[in-house]
Design an enzyme around this catalytic site. Sequence first.
Site, PDB file in Angstrom:
ATOM      1  N   HIS A 400       0.698  -1.051  -0.063  1.00 49.75           N
ATOM      2  CA  HIS A 400       0.202  -0.028  -0.755  1.00 49.75           C
ATOM      3  C   HIS A 400       0.880   1.064   0.204  1.00 49.75           C
ATOM      4  O   HIS A 400       0.509   2.722  -0.839  1.00 49.75           O
ATOM      5  CB  HIS A 400      -0.924  -0.161   1.429  1.00 49.75           C
ATOM      6  CG  HIS A 400      -2.047   0.963   1.617  1.00 49.75           C
ATOM      7  ND1 HIS A 400      -2.135   2.279   1.850  1.00 49.75           N
ATOM      8  CD2 HIS A 400      -3.270   1.310   1.211  1.00 49.75           C
ATOM      9  CE1 HIS A 400      -2.326   3.373   2.016  1.00 49.75           C
ATOM     10  NE2 HIS A 400      -3.213   2.698   1.573  1.00 49.75           N
ATOM     11  N   CYS A 710      -5.745  -7.922 -37.307  1.00 44.52           N
ATOM     12  CA  CYS A 710      -5.802  -6.726 -36.105  1.00 44.52           C
ATOM     13  C   CYS A 710      -6.165  -7.264 -34.523  1.00 44.52           C
ATOM     14  O   CYS A 710      -6.658  -6.247 -33.391  1.00 44.52           O
ATOM     15  CB  CYS A 710      -6.591  -4.799 -36.161  1.00 44.52           C
ATOM     16  SG  CYS A 710      -8.459  -5.395 -36.315  1.00 44.52           S
TER      17      CYS A 710
END
Length: 763
Positions: A400, A710
């Site tokens: 964190h 693609c």
Amino acid sequence: MTGIPDILWLEEIRKEDISSVGGKGASLGEMASIGLPVPPAFVVTSQAFRRFLVATNLEDKLYALLEDLDVDNNDLLEEAAEKAKKLVYDSPMPTDLKEAIARSYEKMSRGGSIVAARSSATAEDLPDASFAGQQETVLNIKGIENLLKGVQVCWASLYGARAIYYRTKQGFEHHTVNIAVVVQRLVPSEKAGVMFTSHPVTGESLTIIEGSWGLGESVVSGSVSPDKYVFDQRTERIIDKFIATKRTEIVADGEYGTKTLDIRADRQEMQVLSDEEVKRLATYGIVSEEHYGVPQDMEWGIVGDQIFVLQSRPITTIKTGAKKNGQTATTGSADKVILQGQGASPGIASGKVAIVYDVKDIGKVNEGDIMVTRMTNPDMVPAMRKVSAIVTDEGGMTCHAAIVSRELGTPAVVGTKIGTQLLKEGQIVTVDGEKGLIYDGIIETAKPEIVSSVATVAAGPSKIITATSVKVNVSMPEAAARAAATGADGVGLLRIEHLILGLNKTPNWFIENHREEEFIQELLNGIKVVLDAFPGKPVWVRTLDAPTDEFRNMQGGKSEPIEHNPMLGWRGIRRDLQSPKQFRLQIETFKRLWDLGYDNLGIMFPMVSHPNEFIKAKEEFRNAGVDVENVDLGIMIEIPASAVIIDDFVKAGIKFASFGTNDLIQYTIAIDRNNENVTDMYWPKHPAVLALIDRAIKACREGGVEVSICGQAGSEPDMVTWLVQHGITSVSSNIDAIAKIRETVARTEQRIILEGARKNYGL
């Protein structure tokens, strides 16, 4: 209400569904859809939460508590948060919602599974807002009563002090933010942790994995200093390991919640991950990063030999400029180093030490202090915003403290082990967050040379020249500058449905409300951003290809048909041809762009199965006043039929074709890539798929038609190697794969030339 159900299952969810399932829920659904090993889950939607607020008359009461609240006054903030949370937690959940959750829990678990309730707010895990731990997660829940309690704990956490503070500072209106709850089968992790798919500070192609024993909460929270592994994606090997002393682990406790246990001495310094597990995790990370187009911060767990992906969110902390305050390097002597840890957030700062043993101590932290604590938690974020640097005893690159420090741009050193013991209250120190060093006193710093960032961007990366064009896939205008900076040869796929879905209104809504011009301008402006980023280079825009289930969640979507399998339903060119008003809005947009001089614009029709569809679409363009012979109109090859009769499409006058391999694969081998029961059978290089692609490439090359790719396969080096060997004209890859794919194309072309030369000279 919008008609969104109270419950959505993971297989129904995609990344565009953030407004209903929150950032975490949308990410889990998207990861499951591309075949990553995500545990089963359902989501109690944000609409269910909103209905709960309305049914209990809580909305006005909550907003009255938060209106004009001074969030910098910690006492007032805590008081308002406690009142708001109590209002939400103590209010009875509607009976029908309880029953819906119970039915879903029974369906997923047959009444006996252990689950986790994970908060998923509609303003979290976004590319520009990704603070860690703003809402609650309840692990280890068994039984429906415990689950209902866990759901309300998550709801209430939307009004926790840290969440209120964050929203206020980020500029989010409290009444616009909703919360969903992901109910997911709990992985009883034997080892778990966090992975950055690229270096979270520099963006280098280095996968950083941190792990420890037990559930991953110990790594995320920073309560343990984890093992650290660095995997170089370029050489595909582990280049660094740090085996930490891991003293505690978090495990399940009974039928609700967790407990922390001491780790046996013989396991404390044991390596958590094998080299093979590191490589497997890195592979999953690469798949996720290439799919999303941006580096990812992922959570994972391992049981036996099975890896599970538990979460994926964008990394928002990669820096390209100078360090905070313009400081780059210390000039002090080594003998002034008094403490060392792991550099977690770059930059250098000096100040007075403020030791925080508990969240109650944050009131003594002043602007510019050096905050020193065993580990941070989300309740400390208000204090973390004030300080000039952060030092912790525990934690690693993914804890964190590290994540929030990088988000704030605050220097941080984690995992010092003895920072809270060695450093003294009020002591003056200097923190080097890059080197992981803490110096006694104020150390002089060298100022960086000022380099024009504009010139750097304009110069772009050093470009390898290839005969095969290497283009880039773009999903939204915001990514255009980053895509152009890769040096790509154009855009092989611009998906306009992301522009339209972002409006949260269907094209039909604009038509029914006589606001067609608004729709055209929104679409035109978005496409124009991408065209401007690629002057003189082709930009292929795919016409609308949103399945009906995506439209159903938007304003104007109530009349959308309910289809058993929307992927095989009313979408792509087949829908446009049957919805002429919707199609004409798109055509008018494209026509205006051509009239403005954007002759690099090409239009690509999706889900085409017969040349008649292409011919009809072309005729619609002609009827709208487009000079169809002098613009580029092409097709997606994603239905096997179009690959089989590709010669007929060439005769019909297509200017280009592009393989949409994601659909082509699943339609060819009858494997639903979103179905967890068969995802392991999804085989991009199935001989039948390759045969269809090879046939289409040859036909297009013979007909003088550019042929590209693609789909996801265009970002995978081994597939691109095969495509170049078989004569493809261009490939279009995800943004972060461009450099790698260009190198792959160049090496393949060189090998072809070399082999040809050797054959000619009899070598």
